[in-house]
Design a protein around this motif. Structure first.
Motif, PDB file in Angstrom:
ATOM      1  N   GLU A 292     -54.151  -4.952 -44.046  1.00 23.28           N
ATOM      2  CA  GLU A 292     -53.318  -4.702 -44.913  1.00 23.28           C
ATOM      3  C   GLU A 292     -53.761  -3.348 -45.726  1.00 23.28           C
ATOM      4  O   GLU A 292     -52.850  -2.502 -46.010  1.00 23.28           O
ATOM      5  CB  GLU A 292     -52.730  -5.722 -45.677  1.00 23.28           C
ATOM      6  N   ALA A 293     -54.777  -3.480 -46.317  1.00 25.32           N
ATOM      7  CA  ALA A 293     -55.316  -2.540 -47.033  1.00 25.32           C
ATOM      8  C   ALA A 293     -55.295  -1.172 -46.404  1.00 25.32           C
ATOM      9  O   ALA A 293     -54.995  -0.007 -47.074  1.00 25.32           O
ATOM     10  CB  ALA A 293     -56.696  -2.818 -47.642  1.00 25.32           C
ATOM     11  N   ALA A 294     -55.865  -1.155 -45.197  1.00 21.09           N
ATOM     12  CA  ALA A 294     -55.933   0.055 -44.435  1.00 21.09           C
ATOM     13  C   ALA A 294     -54.784   0.574 -43.959  1.00 21.09           C
ATOM     14  O   ALA A 294     -54.236   1.834 -44.205  1.00 21.09           O
ATOM     15  CB  ALA A 294     -56.878  -0.044 -43.144  1.00 21.09           C
ATOM     16  N   VAL A 295     -53.526  -0.320 -43.709  1.00 23.47           N
ATOM     17  CA  VAL A 295     -52.153   0.065 -43.307  1.00 23.47           C
ATOM     18  C   VAL A 295     -51.613   0.820 -44.618  1.00 23.47           C
ATOM     19  O   VAL A 295     -50.842   1.876 -44.492  1.00 23.47           O
ATOM     20  CB  VAL A 295     -51.740  -1.069 -42.697  1.00 23.47           C
ATOM     21  N   TRP A 296     -51.780   0.245 -45.680  1.00 19.12           N
ATOM     22  CA  TRP A 296     -50.838   0.656 -46.811  1.00 19.12           C
ATOM     23  C   TRP A 296     -51.519   2.238 -47.113  1.00 19.12           C
ATOM     24  O   TRP A 296     -50.717   2.831 -47.917  1.00 19.12           O
ATOM     25  CB  TRP A 296     -50.834  -0.380 -47.893  1.00 19.12           C
TER      26      TRP A 296
ATOM     27  N   PRO B 126     -40.852  -4.895 -48.422  1.00 21.15           N
ATOM     28  CA  PRO B 126     -40.257  -3.928 -49.247  1.00 21.15           C
ATOM     29  C   PRO B 126     -38.704  -3.790 -48.817  1.00 21.15           C
ATOM     30  O   PRO B 126     -37.920  -3.543 -49.539  1.00 21.15           O
ATOM     31  CB  PRO B 126     -41.109  -2.732 -49.354  1.00 21.15           C
ATOM     32  N   PHE B 127     -38.419  -3.582 -47.241  1.00 20.04           N
ATOM     33  CA  PHE B 127     -37.148  -3.259 -47.068  1.00 20.04           C
ATOM     34  C   PHE B 127     -36.375  -4.384 -47.181  1.00 20.04           C
ATOM     35  O   PHE B 127     -34.962  -4.212 -47.320  1.00 20.04           O
ATOM     36  CB  PHE B 127     -37.256  -2.575 -45.609  1.00 20.04           C
TER      37      PHE B 127
ATOM     38  N   THR C 229     -47.143  -7.285 -39.943  1.00 24.96           N
ATOM     39  CA  THR C 229     -45.889  -6.506 -39.590  1.00 24.96           C
ATOM     40  C   THR C 229     -44.749  -7.114 -40.827  1.00 24.96           C
ATOM     41  O   THR C 229     -44.158  -6.462 -41.108  1.00 24.96           O
ATOM     42  CB  THR C 229     -45.385  -7.258 -38.052  1.00 24.96           C
ATOM     43  N   LEU C 230     -45.148  -8.556 -41.137  1.00 23.76           N
ATOM     44  CA  LEU C 230     -44.368  -8.935 -42.283  1.00 23.76           C
ATOM     45  C   LEU C 230     -44.474  -8.392 -43.723  1.00 23.76           C
ATOM     46  O   LEU C 230     -43.504  -8.073 -44.115  1.00 23.76           O
ATOM     47  CB  LEU C 230     -44.613 -10.442 -42.524  1.00 23.76           C
ATOM     48  N   SER C 231     -45.513  -7.888 -43.720  1.00 22.86           N
ATOM     49  CA  SER C 231     -45.968  -7.141 -44.866  1.00 22.86           C
ATOM     50  C   SER C 231     -45.282  -5.705 -45.023  1.00 22.86           C
ATOM     51  O   SER C 231     -44.754  -5.317 -45.987  1.00 22.86           O
ATOM     52  CB  SER C 231     -47.479  -6.700 -44.983  1.00 22.86           C
TER      53      SER C 231
ATOM     54  N   LEU D 274     -41.742 -15.649 -49.290  1.00 20.54           N
ATOM     55  CA  LEU D 274     -42.359 -14.630 -48.522  1.00 20.54           C
ATOM     56  C   LEU D 274     -43.801 -14.904 -48.621  1.00 20.54           C
ATOM     57  O   LEU D 274     -44.529 -14.579 -47.688  1.00 20.54           O
ATOM     58  CB  LEU D 274     -41.879 -13.191 -49.076  1.00 20.54           C
ATOM     59  N   HIS D 275     -44.210 -15.365 -49.872  1.00 17.74           N
ATOM     60  CA  HIS D 275     -45.698 -15.580 -49.911  1.00 17.74           C
ATOM     61  C   HIS D 275     -46.040 -16.723 -49.294  1.00 17.74           C
ATOM     62  O   HIS D 275     -47.145 -16.743 -48.448  1.00 17.74           O
ATOM     63  CB  HIS D 275     -46.062 -15.627 -51.380  1.00 17.74           C
TER      64      HIS D 275
END
Length: 536
Positions: A260-264, A220-221, A214-216, A199-200
């Motif tokens: 990513e930071a903003a989305v999470w 988790p799912f 989108t991958l990020s 994944l990384h």
């Protein structure tokens, strides 16, 4: 499907969480209180927690986000106390609370009582760590609470499955239960270890930030679903993957990290707000299902179970803090010293949350043979009162307890000094690399551009040191505060000109967006610097 209740839940919880930021009351407590009140308003639908939604769809992103923000090195350095809390304590609390409930409630067989014990065993440290950061709890205690919350759900869910199997009549022995527990734990870790590297690798190979994010969101799912497919712990798989990706996030493209930071942050805000509001909204559902149990009788049971949960945590935390240090000199040498105040705080920070309620709602309604599950509605009620009791009582009193004990908090001056020293070391290395590059004729630059690169490094190095400087007597700002404020004013002036040029048809909409994005990135950098200074 009627989406209006869902929209009302998300919008209402977001409003309450936003309002909580302007009050001294932590957002989780205000959300729970609002849910309790709203649950009895006329016209409010029944928001029954569905474990088939909470466990596979809500828990994985929350755990993944927490793991991304956690320090793998800090967790590894505190692995022993974290394991004692997230595994040892949860199993101990399962048995201790189960035995107390079995002795207290005549209609509750031991197997069903152990189900209750497993349900209320795992603390949800979201609220505790939020309070800890808000009032400056020492970083090691915050790490312990974060580490416990990351791993204890896996222990509780596995213990719950074993207890339910015994309660419904599947004839599970202690040996079978231990084997199932070991398989789930080891299997979850193995699935996480197998998934984390590919994944990384995929994240570092994707060049489109939208695809990367989108991958990020899917990670988790995917980790949870794959682990559960093998009947392993999806929780542990999610945590292992999240810790690895967070530890190696510096290898991902900068644009991805920004998005990513903003989305999470947005996902955390929405899910956590909705989750705590949902806890309060269960009041009418749970009380309505009590049936044969009278109010006084149910209240008595709830008080005793709550006390059992509180006492069991202290019974475990104090010996597990001091006994290993007394018995093993190596532990005393490796780990920092502690006193009685640390276990007092850790013990009082054992607030329960939505995971306990979601597990409780997943208790089957019948056993093998078709009979009803023993005291299922009472177990739901006791879980609810324990969650509410720990959130309200512990949550409201934890800040006062920390202040009363006088725990040394974070030292902003020392942290800023360490940051300045690190920035200075990095800037010197960057300067050496810049001179090496400029010495190569292939990298020849006009003097003004070369000087601009040197100026950028100097400004970056000096910005942190300036935060240690004197405060402006007129404005009360540090030099760095004033610099950021003036920079924002300049950006706002440029932004207004760009918009005016667009309105005058001198530039088109696409060019405006490109110019505004550059300004937005600059302003985002200023915001992050301010957030770092403020300890956010």
């Amino acid at each position: 499907m009627d989406v209006l209740p869902l929209l009302m839940l998300v919008a209402g919880s977001a409003v309450v969480a936003g309002a909580a930021r302007r009050t001294p009351v932590p957002a989780p407590l205000l959300l729970v209180a609002a849910g309790l009140v709203v649950s009895y308003l006329p016209g409010v639908p029944d928001y029954t927690l569905d474990p088939h939604i909470v466990l596979p769809l809500v828990l994985p992103p929350l755990l993944h986000s927490a793991a991304l923000d956690s320090s793998y090195l800090d967790l590894r350095a505190n692995l022993r106390p974290i394991a004692l809390l997230s595994v040892g304590y949860v199993l101990f609390a399962t048995v201790a609370v189960g035995v107390v409930a079995h002795l207290l409630i005549p209609q509750l067989p031991l197997t069903a009582a152990l189900v209750l014990g497993a349900v209320v065993a795992p603390p949800d440290a979201v609220a505790a760590t939020a309070i800890a950061r808000r009032i400056g709890l020492p970083s090691r205690l915050t790490t312990l609470l974060q580490g416990e919350s990351l791993f204890n759900d896996a222990t509780a869910i596995t213990a719950y499955r074993v207890a339910v199997a015994a309660a419904v009549g599947e004839g599970v022995s202690w040996a079978q239960g231990l084997r199932e527990f070991a398989f789930a734990a080891i299997g979850g870790v193995v699935v996480g270890l197998v998934l984390m590297v590919p994944l990384h690798w995929l994240r570092t190979r994707l060049r489109d930030p939208l695809l990367q994010n989108t991958l990020s969101l899917l990670i988790p799912f995917v980790a949870y679903a794959v682990a559960e497919q093998f009947e392993a712990s999806g929780v542990l798989a999610v945590v292992v993957v999240g810790l690895y990706l967070g530890h190696h996030s510096w290898q991902v493209d900068f644009a991805t990290r920004l998005q990513e930071a903003a989305v999470w942050r947005m996902i955390d805000f929405v899910l956590e707000s909705a989750v705590f509001a949902l806890i309060g909204l269960q009041l009418r559902v749970v009380v309505g299902g009590l049936g044969e149990y009278g109010a006084a009788e149910a209240a008595w049971y709830a008080a005793v179970v709550f006390l059992a949960v509180v006492v069991a945590r202290y019974v475990w935390v104090f010996p597990s803090t001091f006994l290993p240090r007394m018995l093993f000199p190596g532990i005393r040498e490796r780990e920092p010293g502690t006193n009685w105040t640390a276990p007092v705080i850790v013990g009082w920070a054992g607030m329960r949350g939505v995971v306990s309620l979601a597990i409780a709602f997943s208790i089957p309604e019948t056993v093998h043979g078709g009979g009803p599950f023993p005291a299922r509605n009472l177990i739901l009620f006791l879980t609810f009162t324990t969650v509410i009791g720990t959130l309200v009582i512990h949550g409201l009193t934890l800040p006062s307890l920390i202040r009363l004990l006088g725990l040394p908090g974070r030292d902003p001056h020392a942290e800023t000094l360490a940051e300045a020293q690190a920035q200075n070391t990095a800037s010197l290395a960057a300067e050496r690399r810049l001179e090496e590059l400029l010495a190569d004729e292939r990298n020849a630059l006009p003097s003004p551009l070369a000087d601009r690169l040197r100026t950028v490094l100097e400004q970056r190095r000096n910005a942190v040191w300036e935060r240690l400087g004197a405060v402006n007597e007129v404005t009360g700002e540090s030099a760095d505060d004033t610099y950021r404020r003036l920079a924002r004013e300049m950006i706002e002036a440029e932004r207004a000109v760009f918009v005016d040029l667009r309105d005058a048809r001198r530039i088109d909409e696409e060019m405006l967006r490109s110019l505004l994005r550059r300004l937005d990135l600059e302003e985002a950098a200023l915001y992050r610097e301010g957030a770092t200074e403020d300890g956010a």
